[in-house]
Design an enzyme around this catalytic site. Sequence first.
Site, PDB file in Angstrom:
ATOM      1  N   ASP A 136       0.811  -1.213   0.000  1.00  0.00           N
ATOM      2  CA  ASP A 136       0.000   0.000   0.000  1.00  0.00           C
ATOM      3  C   ASP A 136       0.846   1.264   0.000  1.00  0.00           C
ATOM      4  O   ASP A 136       0.313   2.357  -0.199  1.00  0.00           O
ATOM      5  CB  ASP A 136      -0.938   0.004   1.217  1.00  0.00           C
ATOM      6  CG  ASP A 136      -2.395  -0.127   0.804  1.00  0.00           C
ATOM      7  OD1 ASP A 136      -2.643  -0.482  -0.364  1.00  0.00           O
ATOM      8  OD2 ASP A 136      -3.275   0.142   1.632  1.00  0.00           O
ATOM      9  N   ASP A 462     -10.949  -7.145  10.717  1.00  0.00           N
ATOM     10  CA  ASP A 462     -11.057  -8.581  10.978  1.00  0.00           C
ATOM     11  C   ASP A 462     -12.320  -8.916  11.766  1.00  0.00           C
ATOM     12  O   ASP A 462     -13.081  -9.817  11.392  1.00  0.00           O
ATOM     13  CB  ASP A 462      -9.804  -9.079  11.711  1.00  0.00           C
ATOM     14  CG  ASP A 462      -9.409  -8.177  12.876  1.00  0.00           C
ATOM     15  OD1 ASP A 462     -10.142  -7.215  13.168  1.00  0.00           O
ATOM     16  OD2 ASP A 462      -8.365  -8.431  13.500  1.00  0.00           O
TER      17      ASP A 462
END
EC number: 2.4.1.-
Length: 757
Positions: A136, A462
């Site tokens: 990223d 998550d």
Amino acid sequence: MADSSFSLPPLCERISYTNYFLRAVYLTVLGLFFSLLLHRIRHTSEYDNVWLVAFFCESCFFLVCLLITCLKWSPADTKPFPDRLDERVHDLPSVDMFVPTADPVREPPIMVVDTVLSLLAVNYPANKLACYVSDDGCSPLTYFSLKEASKFAKIWVPFCKKYNTRVRAPSRYFLKPISVATEDYEFNRDWEKTKREYEKLRRKVEDATGDSHMLDVEDDFEAFSNTKPNDHSTLVKVVWENKGGVGDEKEIPHIIYISREKRPNYVHNQKCGAMNFLARVSGLMTNAPYILNVDCDMYANDADVVRQAMCILLQESLNMKHCAFVQFRQEFYDSSTELIVVLQSHLGRGIAGIQGPIYIGSGCVHTRRVMYGLSPDDFEVDGSLSSVATREFLVKDSLARRFGNSKEMMKSVVDAIQRNPNPQNILTNSIEAAREVGHCQYEYQTSWGNTIGWLYDSVAEDLNTSIGIHSRGWTSSYISPDTPAFLGSMPAGVPEALLQQRRWATGWIEILFNKQSPLRGLFSKKIRFRQRLAYLCIITCLRSIPELIYCLLPAYCLLHNSTLFPKGLYLGITVTLVGIHCLYTLWEFMSLGYSVQSWLVSQSVWRIVATSSWLFSIFDITLKLLGISETVFIITKKTVAGTKSALGSGPSQGEDVGPNSDLFKFEFDGSLCFLPGTFIVLVNIAALAVFSVGLQRSSYSHEGGGSGLAEACGCVLVMMLFLPFLMGLFKKGKYGTPLSTLSIAGFLAVLFVVFSV
């Protein structure tokens, strides 16, 4: 897929544990706790407002205790038998491995390389694996390191498989010198050669880190010119393409480097957005039915990790148990993470005995069809897609609306959902399509991040994603092998560790207030009641407020001459309750091989995290709810195995950390996270000083009398729990409390004393 013959032995076994003695302990603790609360209510009129405050705090602790008891009530585990997969070797499915990274400074490229190399060397057919690295930060250094690693992998992978090495991350493997007793000349020669090549790789990466101009000499890096971490086009590069056959142990899996497009005026959804880009690119290139998700700082410590997961997924699909993912226990090679391991070992097994473990962001094998938004109701008994689901999902308009307008993407989704065999295409032929699905606007008005892939609207992607999966009716499985499947590194230093805890807690609490959060799925009939309680464990972060108050109550009572603890029989109940709790938590540590000192250190760490990181996470969420600021995804600084800061020579799980525990190497900086702990210590010191010289005010209690030895012991206990802050008052440098923190904490402590006396 798996052979359907019933003559074959099972690939895995579910083990349920029933310990009636532990259940009796749980009920005893709850009973004593409840009797203490009843005593508080019945005698409130005899004491001042301190008892009401204590009742509030203890009620919060009781609810947390009740919640944890419900989750630990019926623990379970799953034991895989990877050796039995050999009978079905031709049926092994492909697996795409995801390794996300974002910052080459805070996440050193050599650490990413070690993780990738450990995954490339697992015991699984190389032509069935593909490793995707998402960068990223769009760093040429990360890409350079990956290219060099692919060259070394051609030596490392055959070496690991030839000698069946247990540890397959080279940085950890070469920490231990070769055994003198080893008389195998060929092994010694190969070991020395492999180590030399790895040292060359490290030097190249380190040299490139110090001199970025080294990267400009290669034409392959032209794509990185004029790129910035938050402003660049999509990059997709095939670092290595596997063209070998089945059973060729000298071959290595595919290695693909990707970096999605980023522009300053677009929302990128941090790690969650990167994971969804990984899902799309891998779907276009290899489209494996299973996805292994590993953080860049966690390496594969067990060569059979993929095979273990396949034992469960293939067995579950055979028996139609609707298993969505397999979660491995998260463990670390640092010597300061015992508390996390203990929590996962006992609480994780408890949740596994309900609907399955919670996805914790790493060390997890997902099913691609589940990540594409399907539920168990969409499948027939034989595992094929139902006619209703076929009409709903496979219509072109529906596919475009859900997955985007890329024709290649829609075709890959259809193939994945229908489990069509994936042809061995040339990876470079899919690069243009992969770039298309990496555009900033690609996800606009699609279901990515909403019902498909990793879910957005929280920095805890998550937990958010896990709720979405379980609320659709899926189950999950938990593996806790004797040899840790994955080992990772905690952030470097105490400030970074507290920062990570703050980020985690912020994401957990954020889910409670998300309008688009799948938390609403907790009220679905498809998620079991106790599984809902497992997700409601996130509210334990909110207990930081009563925890902070309770740490100050003994000091306040000494200063104000009030009574905090009950007298007579109920004082005995209080002492018994604390004693049983301490003995039980000590047993949890010692049952995993940890020492008494490790338990003592962890009790201190738990209090520090609760009154600092969790407290500021509540502050962060409050600012977001008021519209003052947004929550920020903070990347914590990682350390590289083999360095001094990484505790590379530290003990492994279960070893005694000895007197040089991290509790006595507590590093401070100017962060506000150290303010509450310093304030608590100063207040308790002042209270003990006032009590010892008899400067307390006259008691205003009705019949309860004033403060006494019990409250003084409470102050001493609090200071023992915050021992690092007490020691920091007398040390200098990075192990001493900064003057700025000490000044603010001292001012607040003076105000507390003045208004308490």
